[in-house]
Write a protein that holds these residues in place. Structure first.
Motif, PDB file in Angstrom:
ATOM      1  N   THR A  53      13.193  -1.806   8.889  1.00  0.00           N
ATOM      2  CA  THR A  53      12.517  -2.944   8.278  1.00  0.00           C
ATOM      3  C   THR A  53      11.028  -2.804   8.514  1.00  0.00           C
ATOM      4  OG1 THR A  53      12.611  -4.314  10.262  1.00  0.00           O
ATOM      5  CG2 THR A  53      14.535  -4.361   8.801  1.00  0.00           C
ATOM      6  N   SER A  54      10.272  -3.830   8.135  1.00  0.00           N
ATOM      7  CA  SER A  54       8.832  -3.797   8.358  1.00  0.00           C
ATOM      8  C   SER A  54       8.464  -3.847   9.836  1.00  0.00           C
ATOM      9  CB  SER A  54       8.155  -4.959   7.619  1.00  0.00           C
ATOM     10  OG  SER A  54       8.689  -6.197   8.057  1.00  0.00           O
ATOM     11  N   ALA A 103      11.619   4.901   4.140  1.00  0.00           N
ATOM     12  CA  ALA A 103      12.627   4.396   5.069  1.00  0.00           C
ATOM     13  C   ALA A 103      12.887   2.909   4.864  1.00  0.00           C
ATOM     14  CB  ALA A 103      12.181   4.670   6.501  1.00  0.00           C
ATOM     15  N   ILE A 104      11.816   2.139   4.611  1.00  0.00           N
ATOM     16  CA  ILE A 104      11.988   0.712   4.328  1.00  0.00           C
ATOM     17  C   ILE A 104      12.663   0.529   2.976  1.00  0.00           C
ATOM     18  CG2 ILE A 104      10.777  -1.460   3.918  1.00  0.00           C
ATOM     19  CD1 ILE A 104       8.632  -0.523   5.872  1.00  0.00           C
ATOM     20  N   HIS A 105      12.237   1.296   1.988  1.00  0.00           N
ATOM     21  CA  HIS A 105      12.828   1.234   0.648  1.00  0.00           C
ATOM     22  C   HIS A 105      14.325   1.527   0.699  1.00  0.00           C
ATOM     23  CE1 HIS A 105      13.818   2.822  -3.415  1.00  0.00           C
ATOM     24  NE2 HIS A 105      12.970   1.884  -3.832  1.00  0.00           N
ATOM     25  N   GLN A 108       0.802  -1.220   0.000  1.00  0.00           N
ATOM     26  CA  GLN A 108       0.000   0.000   0.000  1.00  0.00           C
ATOM     27  C   GLN A 108       0.839   1.275   0.000  1.00  0.00           C
ATOM     28  OE1 GLN A 108      -2.927   0.001   3.126  1.00  0.00           O
ATOM     29  NE2 GLN A 108      -4.121  -1.644   2.230  1.00  0.00           N
ATOM     30  N   PHE A 109       2.162   1.148   0.073  1.00  0.00           N
ATOM     31  CA  PHE A 109       3.012   2.330   0.128  1.00  0.00           C
ATOM     32  C   PHE A 109       3.074   3.027  -1.224  1.00  0.00           C
ATOM     33  CE2 PHE A 109       5.448   0.471   3.876  1.00  0.00           C
ATOM     34  CZ  PHE A 109       4.950   1.400   4.766  1.00  0.00           C
ATOM     35  N   TYR A 110       3.051   4.361  -1.187  1.00  0.00           N
ATOM     36  CA  TYR A 110       3.330   5.175  -2.374  1.00  0.00           C
ATOM     37  C   TYR A 110       4.676   5.838  -2.149  1.00  0.00           C
ATOM     38  CZ  TYR A 110      -1.383   4.638  -4.237  1.00  0.00           C
ATOM     39  OH  TYR A 110      -2.538   4.125  -4.763  1.00  0.00           O
ATOM     40  N   GLY A 133      11.628  -4.905  -1.102  1.00  0.00           N
ATOM     41  CA  GLY A 133      10.219  -5.283  -1.188  1.00  0.00           C
ATOM     42  C   GLY A 133       9.280  -4.170  -1.596  1.00  0.00           C
ATOM     43  N   ILE A 134       9.804  -2.986  -1.894  1.00  0.00           N
ATOM     44  CA  ILE A 134       8.972  -1.851  -2.289  1.00  0.00           C
ATOM     45  C   ILE A 134       9.419  -1.362  -3.663  1.00  0.00           C
ATOM     46  CG2 ILE A 134       8.336   0.547  -1.788  1.00  0.00           C
ATOM     47  CD1 ILE A 134       8.531  -0.069   1.141  1.00  0.00           C
TER      48      ILE A 134
END
Length: 450
Positions: free
Chosen positions: A80-81, A73-75, A54-56, A104-105
């Motif tokens: 992490t998640s 930040a995860i990208h 759901q991240f943009y 994952g993004i």
């Protein structure tokens, strides 16, 4: 159960979280964007278990400010998640935010945005120790954290993929360009944008066309409205034909958010007249199954007509020259009353004649028995049947086409697919061919006995 661990847990949840400079960190949601933060440098705390899909996120390393902070930040690999502490640094806007898949993004490409941000790891041991617990707790103010806004389905009665091709040339100028943006924003809001409703994007026409954002970038009216307000004026010649052709060929791909079975529409806003040829672009758009609308403002005066390459440019660019696909506004001032009628046109699914369907994109060949065994009366019945079949299709130079071949001992082409590009001319010739007799109708992929 002993009360001691419980009391200890409460203490950890409620103790203030400090960043690297000793200031309290701000607890944010999975969907907080960079533009939602007010400080140039701010320490924030991302919650755990945010849904990655759901991240943009727009960009890589340097992210457009409409990106999710936690997603970025995860990208970037900062967290992490499981969530954690992030330092956000506000940066100037830039052009050409790249699309990169990391951790994952899949970040998305964005042509330009007014502001950016970067993310780094917050260096604080105590923060890391309580980071997991604080992600599900109330902030220290005692107020409930805001829930992520659910995506709205939108207006399900107005399913359309729409590109607003706005005028960014010197013809319109900076002031009227801003008025144009206001009008487009009002149209976007009234359309009822949503996941199951209309999707919109914007392309700016000037010296060179620029895709500002795609159909996939936003599915909420407020986000589209904000993106439109952030658009910058480019200037240059009004090469509308070049922009229309580019939009028809590049904008409506599945990768960019176009949906199968949904009408594709380009709404061209034109202040004055185009600087280039628009007829060829209109043909290309129709060939790609795109319904072109022209919203013209401030028609050229009598004195200015000599500067216009083709005074009939509107009729040659629109999907059909029937009055439905052209829209005239006298000025950019007081345009609110024109919003609803335009929206009603864009939501008229049954009027989108240029959408590729069986009725406007198929070639039909009639194989006709011309032998004496058919007889005159049967010939007339078959000729009437062929005419009724042809009437059901949109026959034109860019739509469906018809052709006939008569056979007896030899074969003869009565007329080919390119000989008659209107339904009226093709049917007229059929009625004049009194010697034609038919027993077979051939459709692409099918052979029907009459």
């Amino acid at each position: 159960m002993s009360p001691v661990p419980l009391l200890l847990g409460v203490f950890l949840l409620c103790s203030p979280v400090r960043g690297s400079d000793g200031s309290a960190s701000t607890a944010i949601t999975c969907f907080t964007r960079g533009l939602d933060l007010r400080k140039e440098t701010e320490d924030v705390l991302c919650p755990a278990n945010c849904p990655l899909w759901q991240f943009y996120v727009f960009g890589d390393g340097v992210y457009a400010s409409l990106s999710s902070v936690c997603g970025a930040a995860i990208h970037r690999g900062v967290i992490t998640s499981a969530g954690g502490a992030v330092t956000v640094q506000t940066l100037p806007g830039q052009e050409n935010y790249p699309a990169v898949n990391a951790n994952g993004i899949q970040s998305q490409m964005l042509g330009r945005w007014a502001s950016s941000f970067s993310v780094t790891r917050t260096e604080n041991i105590a923060l890391e120790a309580v980071g997991r617990s604080i992600s599900t707790a109330r902030p220290s103010t005692g107020k409930r954290p805001k829930k992520p806004l659910e995506k709205k389905a939108g207006n399900k009665d107005c399913k359309a993929d729409i590109a607003f091709l706005i005028d960014g040339s010197y013809n319109i100028g900076q002031r009227r360009f801003n008025l144009q943006k206001n009008f487009v924003g009002k149209v976007a809001v009234m359309l009822g944008i949503g996941t199951e409703g209309p999707h919109v994007g914007v392309v700016q026409a000037s010296e060179h066309p620029k895709i500002e954002f795609y159909l996939k970038n936003f599915t909420a009216a407020k986000d589209v409205l904000f993106a439109i307000k952030e658009l910058g004026f480019r200037g240059g010649n009004s090469n509308t034909g070049k922009a229309l052709k580019h939009t028809a060929q590049k904008f409506f791909s599945l990768e960019n958010g176009a949906r199968k079975g949904i009408p594709k529409i380009i709404v061209v806003f034109l202040d004055g007249w185009p600087s280039d040829d628009i007829e060829e672009a209109g043909i290309v758009a129709r060939e790609f199954g795109v319904n072109v609308f022209i919203v013209s403002v401030a028609k050229p005066t009598t004195e200015e007509l000599g500067m216009v390459q083709d005074i009939a440019f509107v009729d040659k660019a629109v999907c059909r020259n029937n009055g439905f696909f052209s829209y005239q506004m006298p000025t950019w001032f007081g345009t609110t009353k024109y919003v609803k009628p335009l929206v009603q046109k864009l939501c008229s699914h049954e009027q989108m004649l240029c959408s590729k369907t069986c009725y406007n994109s198929v070639n039909i060949g009639f194989l006709i028995d011309g032998s004496s065994s058919v007889g005159d009366s049967n010939f007339r019945l078959v000729l009437e049947f062929i005419s009724n079949v042809a009437k059901a299709f949109e026959i034109s130079d860019i739509g469906s086409k018809i052709a006939t071949v008569q056979f007896t001992y030899d074969q003869r082409t009565e007329f080919g697919f390119t000989d008659y590009t209107t339904k009226e001319k093709g049917l007229l010739l059929l009625h004049k061919k009194q010697e034609l007799q038919s027993s077979l109708l051939v459709l692409p992929g099918h052979l029907w006995m009459i």
